[in-house]
Every structure is written in structure tokens, then in C-alpha cells.
Design an enzyme around this catalytic site. Sequence first.
Site, PDB file in Angstrom:
ATOM      1  N   ASP A  32       6.488 -11.085  17.785  1.00 40.82           N
ATOM      2  CA  ASP A  32       5.731  -9.839  17.664  1.00 40.82           C
ATOM      3  C   ASP A  32       5.359  -9.538  16.215  1.00 40.82           C
ATOM      4  OD1 ASP A  32       4.483  -7.633  18.660  1.00 40.82           O
ATOM      5  OD2 ASP A  32       6.278  -6.382  18.747  1.00 40.82           O
ATOM      6  N   HIS A  70      -3.160 -13.570  14.857  1.00 37.43           N
ATOM      7  CA  HIS A  70      -2.754 -14.535  15.894  1.00 37.43           C
ATOM      8  C   HIS A  70      -2.971 -15.954  15.403  1.00 37.43           C
ATOM      9  CE1 HIS A  70      -2.091 -11.204  18.474  1.00 37.43           C
ATOM     10  NE2 HIS A  70      -3.359 -10.812  18.452  1.00 37.43           N
ATOM     11  N   LEU A  98      13.831 -31.492  22.803  1.00 32.46           N
ATOM     12  CA  LEU A  98      13.800 -30.036  22.954  1.00 32.46           C
ATOM     13  C   LEU A  98      12.918 -29.696  24.148  1.00 32.46           C
ATOM     14  CD1 LEU A  98      14.088 -27.072  21.690  1.00 32.46           C
ATOM     15  CD2 LEU A  98      11.897 -27.551  20.585  1.00 32.46           C
TER      16      LEU A  98
HETATM   17  C1  IPE Z   1       2.413 -10.404  19.157  1.00 30.82           C
HETATM   18  O1  IPE Z   1       1.805  -9.706  18.161  1.00 30.82           O
HETATM   19  C2  IPE Z   1       1.454 -11.353  19.836  1.00 30.82           C
HETATM   20  C3  IPE Z   1       1.066 -10.934  21.187  1.00 30.82           C
HETATM   21  C4  IPE Z   1       1.493  -9.887  21.800  1.00 30.82           C
HETATM   22  C5  IPE Z   1       0.115 -11.772  21.847  1.00 30.82           C
HETATM   23  P1  IPE Z   1       1.051  -8.340  18.427  1.00 30.82           P
HETATM   24  O2  IPE Z   1      -0.386  -8.627  18.615  1.00 30.82           O
HETATM   25  O3  IPE Z   1       1.709  -7.576  19.500  1.00 30.82           O
HETATM   26  O4  IPE Z   1       1.247  -7.649  17.050  1.00 30.82           O
HETATM   27  P2  IPE Z   1       1.492  -6.114  16.796  1.00 30.82           P
HETATM   28  O5  IPE Z   1       2.726  -5.731  17.561  1.00 30.82           O
HETATM   29  O6  IPE Z   1       0.292  -5.397  17.301  1.00 30.82           O
HETATM   30  O7  IPE Z   1       1.665  -6.011  15.346  1.00 30.82           O
HETATM   31  C1  IPE Z   2       5.354  -8.583  23.679  1.00 29.05           C
HETATM   32  O1  IPE Z   2       4.694  -8.014  22.593  1.00 29.05           O
HETATM   33  C2  IPE Z   2       4.551  -9.682  24.217  1.00 29.05           C
HETATM   34  C3  IPE Z   2       4.443 -10.853  23.386  1.00 29.05           C
HETATM   35  C4  IPE Z   2       5.014 -11.062  22.240  1.00 29.05           C
HETATM   36  C5  IPE Z   2       3.622 -11.893  23.917  1.00 29.05           C
HETATM   37  P1  IPE Z   2       3.826  -6.700  22.749  1.00 29.05           P
HETATM   38  O2  IPE Z   2       3.384  -6.361  21.394  1.00 29.05           O
HETATM   39  O3  IPE Z   2       2.761  -6.900  23.747  1.00 29.05           O
HETATM   40  O4  IPE Z   2       4.881  -5.685  23.320  1.00 29.05           O
HETATM   41  P2  IPE Z   2       4.865  -4.099  23.316  1.00 29.05           P
HETATM   42  O5  IPE Z   2       3.582  -3.684  23.956  1.00 29.05           O
HETATM   43  O6  IPE Z   2       4.940  -3.675  21.891  1.00 29.05           O
HETATM   44  O7  IPE Z   2       6.075  -3.714  24.092  1.00 29.05           O
HETATM   45 MG    MG Z   3       3.217  -6.137  19.461  1.00 29.89          MG
END
Ligand code: IPE
Ligand code: IPE
Ligand code: MG
Length: 603
Positions: free
Chosen positions: A380, A397, A489
Site C-alpha cells: 500500500d 504504481h 519460492l
Molecule cells: C496500493 O497503493 C496499490 C493498490 C491498491 C493497487 P494505493 O494505490 O492504495 O496507494 P494509496 O493508499 O492511495 O497511497
Molecule cells: C489494499 O489497498 C489493496 C491492495 C493493496 C491491492 P487499498 O489501498 O485498496 O485498501 P484501503 O482501501 O485503503 O483499505
Molecule cells: Mg491504499
Amino acid sequence: MRTTTHSTKDLDAAPPAQRGRPVHRPPTGEDPSLRAAYRLCRRITRVHDPGIYALIQLMPTVLRPPCWALWAAASVLDDLADQRDAQQAEREARVQAWTQALQCDLAAGTSTDPVRHALVNTALRWRLDLSSLQGAMTSTRDDVRGQHFADWAAWRAWCNGEIAPWVDQVQDLFERAGAPMTLRLERQQDYKRFIDGAQLTDILTDLSTDLAQGDLFLPQEALDAFPGAEDDLRQGSWSPATAALIRELTALARQWVTRPAMTTGMHPGAATVLNTAACLMRAQLDAVDAAGHALLKRTPRPSLAARTRILAPARIRSKLAWSLTPLTVPGPRPPTVTVSGPGPAAESTTLRPPPPHPDGARPPQIAADRMPAHVAIIMDGNGRWAEQRGLPRPEGHRAGTAAVHEMVYGALEIGLRHLTLYAFSTENWKRDTEEITTILEAIRRDLDEGPIRDLDVRQRWLGHPDKLPQELVQAFLREERRTRNRTGLTLTVCINYGGRDEITRTAAALAQAAQAGDIDPHLIGEDDFARHLPHPDMPDVDLLWRTGNEQRTSNFLPWHTTYAELYFVPHYWPDVDRRDLWQAITEYSRRQRRHGAVPRISP
Ligand code: IPE
Ligand code: IPE
Ligand code: MG
């Protein structure tokens, strides 16, 4: 793979196939030896297994020669393992020599052996990666020593290792031709059962041949349910116990091959092939049932009328279906494909170690009993990482991909067995289209070109295929097949994954199993639930690590994380590298896990 009805030795003397009938010419240009090689493969397939031959005839014309080559290769190996004129060690050596010769032939791009010549041409032309056949070839070699299966689980593992890789190659062929035989992910269990049913049908059909050679490829668990049946079978005596055993097994095989939902949503041509296979197997099982005591003396076959009733309409259906589908036939390609010989050592020559950390960092020493078996990561913070730099979110990403590679390198270096990454949740569809496209496209590109491909990593995917781009699903299925024999792995990438979705689908699979009579609903326990999860072999998560300064699990692996140690860090995902994984594992190694028990107090 069991295709033992006739010896391939007889075939060299057999008359040319289908003389006087129109013969399909494989795309071999002017090379007469290649044409002859494919003709031989077709003859081997037809004589060895008329049922398989008839099924291949339901495929598009361009796909038949490669299928004959694959089937003939499997048959030849089977025969080498079966030749009773030779001692066990000699037969094992012959299988091994054939497999090693294939490896050299693939590198050379041709072969003096006609079956390998056709197979090499097939692999090069259709870009098949034959290394996934390594396990199946090893299994065939091991069959020489006779097989004993304590229970159905052991029997299934053998069956899956021996047949599935060959069938996977056929799936790859369809994909290369542009008519993917896509199996919906939730039907994978059905598909496995179907393969089990095919193998059981084969074993029942070939009972007399196998028994004459001292082989009985049935699990002890099934034999023990009918006391006396095993001895009677081995002595060639048809008793009430053997009759009851065979009745039970044909009923089981019939149930396993009858999977109507398996072909839902599939290309109608491919669906016709699989549905016709099921009908032919049921007819074969009827013939086994009708044979009675003759089953111990000869191979039963369904009548011509029964076969025609099944095949005639299937031919019309498949012809129509394929006529509506434009197929691509790739051109010839120089040899670059490799296949490994039997034995785990062979493949390691084609794999490379992970690149070292740029700073030369090395993993910490963690005592074996303190190492987690399974680390799962909620990756995240990509969006915030980008926003912090004034970049659009998709840039976050893209940057996150490097951290994924780092985790894999770090996991390999520290000796982790299972790593599971949360890449896209069922809730992430709420984001805008551009962001979704960037995330999914980055994953697909990495699967096609990424630096993980040549590492000792078994890759697989967990999630729901609905809504995902076809190319991404295909790329994952391809990588799963390509890397299935790797042992370093296991990397599971969760895409369009939701924990509640997984639990709902598992409950549905259990309900179906109960409805089919495979399981007693009153006796369903935790183990039964676990066995019906999409990846039943995935161990419980020991360590759940989330980056990005959030402290929640966001619908990730609810079944597997019930006793996981949780570890949250403030860093955004693109900022982490393998040292952070090692830090997480070090932290885990200091935790005391209790699983509900009272902790032991050290003196
Ligand atoms: C995690 O990073 C990747 C996915 C959920 C695909 P986020 O895109 O959720 O990044 P933040 O939480 O908005 O910073
Ligand atoms: C969780 O991240 C999903 C992934 C990392 C793929 P999100 O950023 O989507 O989660 P929430 O919405 O903050 O809970
Ligand atoms: Mg996120």
C-alpha cells in the site's frame, strides 16, 4: 500417461495411414522427412488410442499435427517405460535417454528420430515451452518401478503430475492459435476432476494389460473397501468382490468426467472437444461395465454404433464452430526452446540466481524454526508516494513494480517458501479507469518481460477472472504452467482478489461437491473447507505485512491470516526494498506465537 494398448514398435511396420483418403498436410513446407514424421505421429495416435485420435479430429486442421506430435511423444515414452523385454534399470535408462535426446534436438532444431523431429518442429513453430513436461517425463520414468498409492490423494497427485502437463501443452497450442481454451478459474477444480476421471477410465480400460504386467494402478484405499478384490484381480479371477469394485469405480469415473459447468463460457469448438471427450469416456465406461469377467482378459471398447452416435454430431458442431473462428498459424522459428531432462538438477541450469542488492546487503541469519513459512504483503501507498512527488497516481504504481522484484529477490535470498502479494482488490474497481488500466497493464508487462521469469519461482495467481482483461488472465495461466515445476519460492499474486469472494466461492464449491455426492454435508470440517479453496496447498500466513501507514487488512486472505502476526510500517510501497522484507522477518522471528495455548516459561 497411460497409452499402452499397442506398442509403437508395431507401427513402423503398419501400412501408411488412411491410404486413398484425403490426407491433411501439416505446415511443413517441402521437407519430406518432416511430413513423414508427422504422418508417423498421426499413425501412432490412431493406433494407440482411437478415442484421442477422434478427439483431435474435432480440432481445427492446423492444430491436429502438433497434437499428434505431442500425443505420439507421450506414447513412445510410455512404451519405453513398459517394454517388458528389458530390465527395470534398462527401461528407466531408455526413458531418460529419450528425454535427454529431446533436449539436444530442441537446441539443434531438428532430430533424426521421427517422433522427436515432429515434436521439435511443433515446439519451435508454436513457441511451446516443453520444460513443463519435465515432471511428467520423470513420472513416466518412475512408473517403471511400479506405483503404489496409499489413498486417492496420492493417486490424484500422480495423475496430475503425469497427465496435466501434456494437456497444458494442448491448451497452450489453442492459445497460440488465437482460440484460447480458457477455463474459468472457479472451474479449475472441475477440470482437475475431469482429468482424474480420464485417467481412471483409462486404467479400468487397460486393466487386463496392466495386470498381465503385474501392475495395478489403483489406490489401496479403493481396493481395501472390497476385501479380497485385490487378490482376485491379481490372480485374474472374477469374483463378486471384483465385480463390486469395478462397478464402484466406473460409477466414480462417470461422475468425475461429467462436469457440464466446466465448459461454460468456453469457445464452442473447444467446448465440443471436451464435451465429446466426456461422452466417449462414458461410452468407454459402459463397455467396461458390460465386459464383466472378460475385462480381465481383453480391452473393452464401445461399439462402432455407440461411437458414431457421439462423434457424428460432434464433427458437425466443431466444424461449424471452427469455421467461424480465424486462427493464426505462426511461422517457423530458429531453435531457442529448451527442455530439461528428468531430475531436479537439470532445470536449475536454465534458472539464474537473483541479482545482488546494489549495496551488497545480505540477508540476516534466521533460525529455521523462527522463519515464517508464508509472508503475505499488502503493498500500500503507491498513490500517496506519487502525490508526495507531484506526480499522477499511476506513476506510483509503475514505481511499485521495482519493489515487487525486490521482494522476490529478498525472499529467494533468505529462503522463504511462500510469498503472497496483494496487487489489486475486488474493491479497487472503484478507482478511475486510467489508474486501473495502469495497474493491470504493469502486471501484464511484467509477466511477459519481467526479470522474475528466469528465477526459481513458481508463479500463480489468486482472484476472480471476471472483469480482468483476457490477455492478463492468459499471461497468468501461461506463467503458472511454465513455472509449475519450480521449487524455490511460490509467489502468489492476488489480483481482483477479495477475501469474502474467496470464501463465498469456496462455500459454493463445497455445496457442489455435496450435491455431486463427493462429500457428506453433515461431516464437513475445516479441512474440507481448506481443500476447496482455490489454492488448497497454500499454507496459513505467518506474517502479514502492510506498508503505507494503514492498520487494516482490507479483505485480504481472511481464511489464511486468522493467526498471522501483523506488522505495519509507515513507508510507502515504492520506497521499500528487500532489506525491509528481511527486517519484517527479523521482527517476526522475535514474536512469541501462542495459537491459544499458555506460553511455556523458560527457566
Ligand atoms: C496500493 O497503493 C496499490 C493498490 C491498491 C493497487 P494505493 O494505490 O492504495 O496507494 P494509496 O493508499 O492511495 O497511497
Ligand atoms: C489494499 O489497498 C489493496 C491492495 C493493496 C491491492 P487499498 O489501498 O485498496 O485498501 P484501503 O482501501 O485503503 O483499505
Ligand atoms: Mg491504499
